[in-house]
Design a protein around this motif. Structure first.
Motif, PDB file in Angstrom:
ATOM      1  N   LYS A  73      38.650  83.822  49.881  1.00 15.02           N
ATOM      2  CA  LYS A  73      38.492  83.652  48.431  1.00 15.02           C
ATOM      3  C   LYS A  73      39.017  84.899  47.730  1.00 15.02           C
ATOM      4  N   SER A  74      39.522  84.740  46.531  1.00 11.14           N
ATOM      5  CA  SER A  74      40.106  85.882  45.827  1.00 11.14           C
ATOM      6  C   SER A  74      39.212  86.380  44.691  1.00 11.14           C
ATOM      7  N   ASP A  75      37.923  86.037  44.728  1.00 11.97           N
ATOM      8  CA  ASP A  75      37.049  86.452  43.628  1.00 11.97           C
ATOM      9  C   ASP A  75      36.404  87.817  43.860  1.00 11.97           C
ATOM     10  N   ASN A  76      36.673  88.442  45.004  1.00 12.27           N
ATOM     11  CA  ASN A  76      36.147  89.764  45.335  1.00 12.27           C
ATOM     12  C   ASN A  76      34.620  89.816  45.266  1.00 12.27           C
ATOM     13  N   GLU A  77      33.980  88.726  45.638  1.00 11.26           N
ATOM     14  CA  GLU A  77      32.528  88.677  45.629  1.00 11.26           C
ATOM     15  C   GLU A  77      31.992  89.308  46.915  1.00 11.26           C
ATOM     16  N   VAL A  78      31.025  90.184  46.748  1.00 10.67           N
ATOM     17  CA  VAL A  78      30.396  90.883  47.861  1.00 10.67           C
ATOM     18  C   VAL A  78      28.954  90.412  47.959  1.00 10.67           C
ATOM     19  N   GLU A  79      28.483  90.241  49.193  1.00  9.26           N
ATOM     20  CA  GLU A  79      27.085  89.877  49.418  1.00  9.26           C
ATOM     21  C   GLU A  79      26.437  90.943  50.286  1.00  9.26           C
ATOM     22  N   MET A 118      24.383  89.534  45.212  1.00 13.29           N
ATOM     23  CA  MET A 118      25.794  89.177  45.100  1.00 13.29           C
ATOM     24  C   MET A 118      26.397  89.846  43.865  1.00 13.29           C
ATOM     25  N   PHE A 119      27.615  90.343  44.022  1.00 13.68           N
ATOM     26  CA  PHE A 119      28.319  90.947  42.889  1.00 13.68           C
ATOM     27  C   PHE A 119      29.813  90.903  43.157  1.00 13.68           C
ATOM     28  N   THR A 120      30.599  91.112  42.114  1.00 16.15           N
ATOM     29  CA  THR A 120      32.048  91.196  42.258  1.00 16.15           C
ATOM     30  C   THR A 120      32.502  92.592  41.871  1.00 16.15           C
ATOM     31  N   MET A 121      33.693  92.950  42.324  1.00 15.06           N
ATOM     32  CA  MET A 121      34.262  94.245  41.950  1.00 15.06           C
ATOM     33  C   MET A 121      35.771  94.129  41.886  1.00 15.06           C
ATOM     34  N   THR A 122      36.358  94.982  41.083  1.00 17.00           N
ATOM     35  CA  THR A 122      37.813  95.001  40.953  1.00 17.00           C
ATOM     36  C   THR A 122      38.428  95.642  42.192  1.00 17.00           C
TER      37      THR A 122
END
Length: 78
Positions: free
Chosen positions: A21-27, A36-40
């Protein structure tokens, strides 16, 4: 208005970052709980550098401790 939230979970069990996935979501997982969060990409690069620096520091400390232990053991053998 700013809203701040701090979540303390202690030592996490494992992490997950999707490779497809390309949403850069981290768990971050702790038992059944998940943060859960996303980062650039820029933030990922910063995290990568900080983790690399920390792991290098840990490796250097372990190497130094092993050298000291080896010296102590060789001194005892004499």
């Amino acid at each position: 208005m700013e809203i701040h939230k701090k979540i303390v979970v202690g030592q996490i069990d494992h992490t997950y970052l999707s490779s497809w996935k390309s949403d850069n979501e981290v768990e971050l997982h702790k038992g059944n709980d998940v943060v859960m969060f996303t980062m650039t990409e820029e933030v990922m690069q910063q995290l990568h550098k900080k983790l690399g620096d920390k792991l290098t520091q840990i490796a250097n400390e372990r190497l130094e401790a092993a050298k000291e232990l080896a010296q102590e053991e060789s001194s005892e053998d004499e």
